[in-house]
Design an enzyme around this catalytic site. Structure first.
Site, short mmCIF file in Angstrom:
data_model
loop_
_atom_site.label_atom_id
_atom_site.label_comp_id
_atom_site.label_asym_id
_atom_site.label_seq_id
_atom_site.Cartn_x
_atom_site.Cartn_y
_atom_site.Cartn_z
N TYR A 1 18.51 1.67 -5.95
CA TYR A 1 18.53 2.42 -7.01
C TYR A 1 17.83 3.99 -6.97
O TYR A 1 18.06 4.33 -5.50
CB TYR A 1 17.76 1.72 -8.27
CG TYR A 1 17.86 2.33 -9.59
CD1 TYR A 1 19.11 2.44 -10.15
CD2 TYR A 1 16.60 2.49 -10.54
CE1 TYR A 1 19.16 2.83 -11.47
CE2 TYR A 1 16.98 3.04 -11.71
CZ TYR A 1 17.99 3.18 -12.35
OH TYR A 1 18.09 3.64 -13.49
N ARG B 1 28.11 13.20 -14.24
CA ARG B 1 27.04 13.85 -14.15
C ARG B 1 26.05 12.73 -13.58
O ARG B 1 25.12 12.15 -14.20
CB ARG B 1 26.18 14.20 -15.53
CG ARG B 1 24.94 15.07 -15.28
CD ARG B 1 24.31 14.90 -16.80
NE ARG B 1 24.00 13.60 -17.12
CZ ARG B 1 22.82 13.05 -16.91
NH1 ARG B 1 22.01 13.63 -16.20
NH2 ARG B 1 22.89 11.61 -17.18
N LYS C 1 23.22 -0.39 -10.92
CA LYS C 1 22.39 -0.74 -12.09
C LYS C 1 22.66 -2.19 -12.57
O LYS C 1 21.84 -2.97 -12.90
CB LYS C 1 23.34 -0.17 -13.45
CG LYS C 1 22.86 1.53 -13.72
CD LYS C 1 21.77 1.47 -14.54
CE LYS C 1 20.85 2.60 -14.28
NZ LYS C 1 20.38 3.67 -15.27
N GLU D 1 27.07 5.37 -18.51
CA GLU D 1 26.19 5.61 -17.49
C GLU D 1 26.66 7.05 -16.89
O GLU D 1 27.89 7.30 -16.41
CB GLU D 1 26.13 4.68 -16.45
CG GLU D 1 25.13 4.81 -15.53
CD GLU D 1 23.77 4.55 -15.98
OE1 GLU D 1 22.98 5.32 -15.84
OE2 GLU D 1 23.58 3.74 -17.11
N ASP D 2 25.63 7.99 -16.86
CA ASP D 2 26.15 9.29 -16.31
C ASP D 2 27.19 10.00 -16.48
O ASP D 2 28.25 10.45 -15.86
CB ASP D 2 26.01 9.07 -14.56
CG ASP D 2 24.61 8.74 -14.17
OD1 ASP D 2 23.79 8.79 -14.85
OD2 ASP D 2 24.33 8.35 -12.94
N ASP E 1 22.22 4.57 -21.37
CA ASP E 1 20.87 4.42 -20.81
C ASP E 1 20.20 5.67 -20.55
O ASP E 1 19.13 5.86 -20.82
CB ASP E 1 21.06 3.63 -19.26
CG ASP E 1 19.74 3.22 -18.68
OD1 ASP E 1 18.89 2.80 -19.65
OD2 ASP E 1 19.49 3.71 -17.76
N ASP E 2 21.08 6.79 -20.41
CA ASP E 2 20.45 8.22 -20.06
C ASP E 2 19.76 8.55 -21.50
O ASP E 2 18.89 9.45 -21.49
CB ASP E 2 21.43 8.98 -19.67
CG ASP E 2 22.31 8.67 -18.46
OD1 ASP E 2 21.72 8.35 -17.51
OD2 ASP E 2 23.51 8.34 -18.43
N ASN F 1 15.10 13.16 -11.88
CA ASN F 1 15.66 12.46 -10.48
C ASN F 1 16.75 13.21 -9.99
O ASN F 1 17.23 14.11 -10.61
CB ASN F 1 16.05 10.84 -11.06
CG ASN F 1 15.13 10.26 -11.32
OD1 ASN F 1 13.83 10.10 -10.88
ND2 ASN F 1 15.60 9.15 -12.22
N ASN G 1 10.52 4.60 -15.04
CA ASN G 1 11.91 4.08 -14.50
C ASN G 1 12.49 3.40 -15.58
O ASN G 1 12.10 2.10 -16.21
CB ASN G 1 11.72 3.20 -13.20
CG ASN G 1 13.05 3.07 -12.36
OD1 ASN G 1 14.06 2.80 -13.04
ND2 ASN G 1 12.70 3.06 -11.21
#
Length: 542
Positions: free
Chosen positions: A90, A143, A161, A233-234, A256-257, A398, A442
């Site tokens: 991760y 992203r 993930k 995600e992203d 999640d972001d 991150n 995290n």
């Protein structure tokens, strides 16, 4: 299922751990060397091998090979060595893996759905061998972490993930499905890279993008039903908020972001108050960065504040200030702001940079979600330390290279007084004879347990109160011993126990809100959560 095929299927393969009897019954004689070993011995051997590698990326590739060859051993390794291996599978190593995914790519993991499949997405989903899916993690690769547009190579993120959903949250591996939606990439380097594995075209946007996503969301619901959790995600900011708003009322979706980050940061703040004193509402918050993470965290803090004080959320938002690339977000800028920044535009004169904002607002809590490294300068940290006995400083961007400041800088510049946590792992720092251990905010603390809670209660929608429930459960897991070291998060070594508590709390909230479909409600939700968790211990085959 026997003989050669058994050794080639990662779900059933045990390598040298097949017993004499199993070798006899399943036609394995001669296909393995004569030694019979335990899973523990295999684990020691693989950890020894992994530690020989100098580069984190080599360790990542070794872990991926293991996952492809022996699933249970992979998860046993990850669970038993979580603090050492989490940064490999991760953040931060997974980011580097995505950047180089084209050249390290050996076998496809997960489903790639590209624009070529438009009109046929349901058929593509049916090509996946598993029928009952509980969690999907999907990205369009625009992203990735602080690394930008990695197109089709973003697949490393959903794969990583979901391995954490299993290792840390106990969701069965066969119930997890990683998906990459390939709508092109604007990354010139990838478009010109002979090893690039995705579509060689620019990203589609607007109506074409919306239609493609709509077909995907409809196909998922049609194929897997109402209760499959879809984690975005992203995705880039402009899409992430829209997708959450558009599908939050019709599907079981989670970003999640935006939401996971918010939940884990809120848990850290609630725990930090035990060290610093005061309630959430008595503190003043200043964010550097007003994207998905920043506004998501700010909104959840305001929501919890509103719940604790019984004041309207608009009032609570006034305690929270955000700085973006143009300076402090204030009401005179309202016209030109993106919609998700508007609630944070308060009355104040224009302030152009972070240092001036810190001096003007005098926050007790400073949170970095900017994606830009070294933005909490010595002047900024010294300023916030000058009017706070124990400033709370969270440098969350991150990977490690993008952190707003390092642990050493935070403790040194605040003369050892900061309560500090980061997004990526940092080593403990000694200052004036005292060892300070930086916490890691995290998301892996939250999303695996959150997902388990959603799945085990049969929830049909995600409600903000379920995120608050996850935060509360995590904050409760911080012990006095942790606080004594300055930690505001519990150690990852207990993560499965922590996840069970989070799952139970989330499920309880889902039942209270009338969103849970599993009946009757289990009596002891923590015990039930533990009983639902996948175990990586080898099975005996008859």
């Amino acid at each position: 299922y026997c003989g050669y095929n058994l050794l080639r299927d990662p779900r059933y393969n045990k390598g040298l751990a097949f017993t004499e009897k199993e070798r006899e019954t399943h036609y394995l004689r001669g296909l393995l060397p004569p030694a019979v070993t335990s899973q523990e011995l295999q684990e020691r051997k693989i950890m020894h091998n992994i530690r020989q590698y100098q580069l984190p990326l080599q360790r990542y590739m070794a872990m991926m090979d293991l996952q492809e060859g022996n699933e249970r051993l992979f998860y046993k390794l990850l669970i038993d060595n979580v603090e050492e291996l989490l940064p490999i599978v991760y953040t931060p190593t997974v980011g580097e893996a995505c950047q180089k995914y084209g050249s390290i790519f050996s076998r496809p993991q997960g489903l790639y759905i590209s624009l070529k499949e438009k009109g046929k997405i349901l058929e593509v989903l049916k090509n996946w061998p598993e029928r009952s899916i509980q969690v999907i993690v999907v990205t369009d690769g625009e992203r990735i972490l602080g690394l930008g547009d990695l197109g089709c190579q973003g697949m490393g993120i959903p794969v990583g993930k979901l391995s954490l959903y299993t290792a840390l949250g106990g969701v069965r591996p066969s119930a997890c499905l990683p998906i990459t939606l390939d709508v092109g990439t604007n990354n010139e380097e990838l478009l010109n890279d002979e090893f690039y594995i995705g579509l060689r075209q620019r990203r589609v946007t607007g109506q074409e993008y919306a239609d493609f996503l709509h077909e995907f969301m409809a196909a998922v619901k049609q194929n897997y039903g109402e209760k499959v959790l879809i984690q975005f995600e992203d995705f880039a900011n402009h899409n992430a908020f829209d997708l959450l708003a558009r599908y939050g009322t019709t599907h079981l979706v989670f970003n999640d972001d935006i939401q996971g980050t918010a939940s884990v940061v809120l848990a850290g703040l609630v725990a930090a108050l035990k060290l610093v004193g005061g309630t959430l509402a008595e503190h003043t918050y200043l964010f550097l960065g007003a994207g998905e993470a920043g506004t998501g965290i700010a909104e959840l803090i305001a929501l919890e504040m509103s719940r604790q004080t019984k004041t309207p959320i608009d009032e609570c938002r006034k305690k929270i200030w955000l700085v973006d690339s143009k300076g402090l977000i204030v009401s005179t800028r309202k016209e030109s702001l993106q919609h998700f920044k508007k609630p944070w535009a308060h009355e104040h004169e224009h302030v152009g940079n972070l240092l001036d904002a810190v001096n003007a607002i005098k926050p007790t809590v400073l949170i970095g979600t900017s994606g830009k490294g070294q933005t909490f300068t010595q002047e900024v940290v010294e300023a916030i330390s000058s009017f706070n006995e124990m400033p709370i400083i969270l440098a969350l961007s991150n990977p490690t290279s993008q952190a707003e400041c390092t642990a050493e800088q935070a403790y040194t510049w605040s003369k050892g007084r900061a309560v500090f946590a980061t997004g990526s792992p940092f080593d403990p720092v000694e200052y004036n004879g005292k060892t300070h251990v930086p916490g890691q905010a995290n998301n892996a603390y939250i999303f695996p347990g959150f997902g388990l809670g959603v799945v085990m209660s049969g929830a049909i929608r995600v409600h903000d109160d379920m995120l608050l429930a996850a935060s509360e459960a995590l904050a409760q897991q911080v012990t006095q011993e942790n606080f004594d070291k300055g930690l505001i998060y519990p150690p990852f070594s207990n993560i499965r126990k922590i996840s069970a508590h989070i799952a139970a709390n989330v499920a309880a909230r889902a039942y209270e809100l009338g969103l849970a479909s599993r009946r009757p409600r289990p009596k002891d939700l923590v015990k039930y959560a533990e009983s639902c968790m996948y175990s990586p211990i080898y099975r005996n085959y008859r």
